[in-house]
Motif scaffolding. Structure first.
Motif, PDB file in Angstrom:
ATOM      1  N   ASN A  46       0.783  -1.231   0.000  1.00 46.88           N
ATOM      2  CA  ASN A  46       0.000   0.000   0.000  1.00 46.88           C
ATOM      3  C   ASN A  46       0.822   1.293   0.000  1.00 46.88           C
ATOM      4  N   VAL A  47       2.086   1.203  -0.417  1.00 43.97           N
ATOM      5  CA  VAL A  47       2.934   2.390  -0.510  1.00 43.97           C
ATOM      6  C   VAL A  47       3.554   2.434  -1.907  1.00 43.97           C
ATOM      7  N   ALA A  48       3.172   3.443  -2.688  1.00 41.37           N
ATOM      8  CA  ALA A  48       3.760   3.657  -4.007  1.00 41.37           C
ATOM      9  C   ALA A  48       5.058   4.438  -3.820  1.00 41.37           C
ATOM     10  N   VAL A  49       6.134   3.940  -4.421  1.00 38.53           N
ATOM     11  CA  VAL A  49       7.427   4.619  -4.336  1.00 38.53           C
ATOM     12  C   VAL A  49       7.898   4.922  -5.749  1.00 38.53           C
ATOM     13  N   GLU A  50       8.094   6.199  -6.029  1.00 41.31           N
ATOM     14  CA  GLU A  50       8.611   6.634  -7.322  1.00 41.31           C
ATOM     15  C   GLU A  50      10.002   7.209  -7.113  1.00 41.31           C
ATOM     16  N   CYS A  51      10.959   6.690  -7.871  1.00 38.65           N
ATOM     17  CA  CYS A  51      12.354   7.123  -7.794  1.00 38.65           C
ATOM     18  C   CYS A  51      12.656   8.059  -8.958  1.00 38.65           C
ATOM     19  N   LYS A  52      13.362   9.118  -8.652  1.00 37.84           N
ATOM     20  CA  LYS A  52      13.790  10.060  -9.684  1.00 37.84           C
ATOM     21  C   LYS A  52      15.271  10.356  -9.507  1.00 37.84           C
ATOM     22  N   ALA A  53      15.901  10.765 -10.593  1.00 41.61           N
ATOM     23  CA  ALA A  53      17.294  11.206 -10.565  1.00 41.61           C
ATOM     24  C   ALA A  53      17.378  12.426 -11.479  1.00 41.61           C
ATOM     25  N   ILE A  54      16.835  13.534 -10.974  1.00 38.39           N
ATOM     26  CA  ILE A  54      16.715  14.769 -11.753  1.00 38.39           C
ATOM     27  C   ILE A  54      17.171  15.956 -10.911  1.00 38.39           C
ATOM     28  N   THR A  55      17.307  17.116 -11.546  1.00 38.29           N
ATOM     29  CA  THR A  55      17.772  18.309 -10.838  1.00 38.29           C
ATOM     30  C   THR A  55      16.879  18.660  -9.655  1.00 38.29           C
ATOM     31  N   ALA A  56      15.567  18.688  -9.874  1.00 44.38           N
ATOM     32  CA  ALA A  56      14.630  19.013  -8.799  1.00 44.38           C
ATOM     33  C   ALA A  56      13.266  18.408  -9.107  1.00 44.38           C
ATOM     34  N   LEU A  57      12.563  18.031  -8.058  1.00 45.05           N
ATOM     35  CA  LEU A  57      11.204  17.510  -8.234  1.00 45.05           C
ATOM     36  C   LEU A  57      10.281  18.646  -8.638  1.00 45.05           C
ATOM     37  N   GLY A  58       9.360  18.347  -9.536  1.00 48.56           N
ATOM     38  CA  GLY A  58       8.416  19.357  -9.994  1.00 48.56           C
ATOM     39  C   GLY A  58       7.023  18.791 -10.138  1.00 48.56           C
ATOM     40  N   VAL A  59       6.169  19.584 -10.739  1.00 49.02           N
ATOM     41  CA  VAL A  59       4.754  19.241 -10.901  1.00 49.02           C
ATOM     42  C   VAL A  59       4.575  17.922 -11.651  1.00 49.02           C
ATOM     43  N   GLU A  60       5.339  17.711 -12.712  1.00 49.79           N
ATOM     44  CA  GLU A  60       5.176  16.485 -13.509  1.00 49.79           C
ATOM     45  C   GLU A  60       5.443  15.232 -12.696  1.00 49.79           C
ATOM     46  N   GLN A  61       6.490  15.243 -11.881  1.00 50.25           N
ATOM     47  CA  GLN A  61       6.825  14.079 -11.080  1.00 50.25           C
ATOM     48  C   GLN A  61       5.768  13.841  -9.991  1.00 50.25           C
ATOM     49  N   ARG A  62       5.310  14.925  -9.373  1.00 42.44           N
ATOM     50  CA  ARG A  62       4.259  14.790  -8.363  1.00 42.44           C
ATOM     51  C   ARG A  62       2.976  14.251  -8.990  1.00 42.44           C
ATOM     52  N   GLN A  63       2.612  14.805 -10.139  1.00 47.55           N
ATOM     53  CA  GLN A  63       1.384  14.380 -10.805  1.00 47.55           C
ATOM     54  C   GLN A  63       1.447  12.901 -11.190  1.00 47.55           C
ATOM     55  N   GLN A  64       2.609  12.450 -11.633  1.00 43.79           N
ATOM     56  CA  GLN A  64       2.774  11.031 -11.965  1.00 43.79           C
ATOM     57  C   GLN A  64       2.485  10.167 -10.745  1.00 43.79           C
TER      58      GLN A  64
ATOM     59  N   TRP B 292       0.837  11.003  -7.957  1.00 45.04           N
ATOM     60  CA  TRP B 292      -0.557  11.160  -7.530  1.00 45.04           C
ATOM     61  C   TRP B 292      -1.507  10.361  -8.419  1.00 45.04           C
ATOM     62  N   ASN B 293      -1.247  10.353  -9.727  1.00 44.29           N
ATOM     63  CA  ASN B 293      -2.094   9.566 -10.627  1.00 44.29           C
ATOM     64  C   ASN B 293      -1.977   8.077 -10.325  1.00 44.29           C
ATOM     65  N   TYR B 294      -0.770   7.599 -10.083  1.00 45.96           N
ATOM     66  CA  TYR B 294      -0.592   6.193  -9.733  1.00 45.96           C
ATOM     67  C   TYR B 294      -1.366   5.859  -8.455  1.00 45.96           C
ATOM     68  N   MET B 295      -1.269   6.734  -7.457  1.00 46.71           N
ATOM     69  CA  MET B 295      -1.974   6.510  -6.199  1.00 46.71           C
ATOM     70  C   MET B 295      -3.477   6.462  -6.432  1.00 46.71           C
ATOM     71  N   ARG B 296      -3.967   7.422  -7.184  1.00 45.91           N
ATOM     72  CA  ARG B 296      -5.405   7.522  -7.446  1.00 45.91           C
ATOM     73  C   ARG B 296      -5.909   6.333  -8.260  1.00 45.91           C
ATOM     74  N   LEU B 297      -5.206   5.975  -9.321  1.00 47.10           N
ATOM     75  CA  LEU B 297      -5.658   4.909 -10.216  1.00 47.10           C
ATOM     76  C   LEU B 297      -5.585   3.517  -9.588  1.00 47.10           C
ATOM     77  N   THR B 298      -4.723   3.351  -8.585  1.00 49.47           N
ATOM     78  CA  THR B 298      -4.595   2.048  -7.916  1.00 49.47           C
ATOM     79  C   THR B 298      -5.170   2.063  -6.500  1.00 49.47           C
ATOM     80  N   ASN B 299      -5.735   3.198  -6.095  1.00 42.74           N
ATOM     81  CA  ASN B 299      -6.237   3.362  -4.720  1.00 42.74           C
ATOM     82  C   ASN B 299      -5.164   3.043  -3.681  1.00 42.74           C
ATOM     83  N   THR B 300      -3.938   3.437  -3.972  1.00 42.05           N
ATOM     84  CA  THR B 300      -2.831   3.247  -3.042  1.00 42.05           C
ATOM     85  C   THR B 300      -2.796   4.455  -2.112  1.00 42.05           C
ATOM     86  N   PRO B 301      -2.948   4.236  -0.802  1.00 41.54           N
ATOM     87  CA  PRO B 301      -3.117   5.371   0.110  1.00 41.54           C
ATOM     88  C   PRO B 301      -1.861   6.186   0.417  1.00 41.54           C
ATOM     89  N   ILE B 302      -0.676   5.597   0.246  1.00 38.12           N
ATOM     90  CA  ILE B 302       0.546   6.299   0.627  1.00 38.12           C
ATOM     91  C   ILE B 302       1.485   6.345  -0.575  1.00 38.12           C
TER      92      ILE B 302
END
Length: 145
Positions: free
Chosen positions: A87-105, A107-117
């Motif tokens: 029940n915990v989605a973990v997204e790994c990034k290796a970029i200069t800084a986190l932004g809207v696109e990474q957060r939205q990705q 959040w969409n995974y959480m929403r589409l799979t009903n993953t709470p964390i």
């Protein structure tokens, strides 16, 4: 879906969430400490999988899911980097800084799979970046914690 500040949840609940993901974040930090910044995202994912196994954190790497529309599964396949503890989605990034696109990705995974964390972890900077979110499927809200 709306994004709210963590004031909507009581402090005890936030403390429980932080405690629940403590070992997951610890594994991420350990990988970052040992490997350092600015490697390829896939290197961090492979090392993180090993760390989860060593610390006995249940996880599925490249967790596969499909989106349903009108009761039917769409052909496109989605892969979140990790699903930990079921029940915990973990997204790994290796970029200069986190932004809207990474957060939205995430959040969409959480929403589409009903993953709470959800955890968004950026390994690239010298100081790692970690964001944690809670998804309430009843209210369709995402809360940072």
């Amino acid at each position: 879906m709306k994004i709210v500040a963590n004031s909507d949840h009581n402090k005890e609940f936030i403390t429980e969430l932080k405690s629940y993901v403590y070992d997951i974040i610890g594994c991420c930090q350990e990988v970052h400490r040992e490997l350092g910044p600015w490697l390829n995202e896939y290197v961090y994912q492979e090392a993180l999988k090993m760390s989860f196994e060593e610390k006995q954190v249940p996880c599925v790497k490249e967790y596969y899911f499909q989106v349903s529309y009108h009761g039917r599964l769409l052909e496109h396949k989605h892969f979140m980097d990790f699903l930990c503890k079921g029940n915990v989605a973990v997204e790994c990034k290796a970029i200069t800084a986190l932004g809207v696109e990474q957060r939205q990705q995430l959040w969409n995974y959480m929403r589409l799979t009903n993953t709470p964390i959800g955890i968004l972890f950026n390994f690239a900077p010298v100081k790692d970046q970690c964001e944690k979110y809670y998804y309430d499927a009843n209210t369709k809200t995402i809360t940072a914690f």
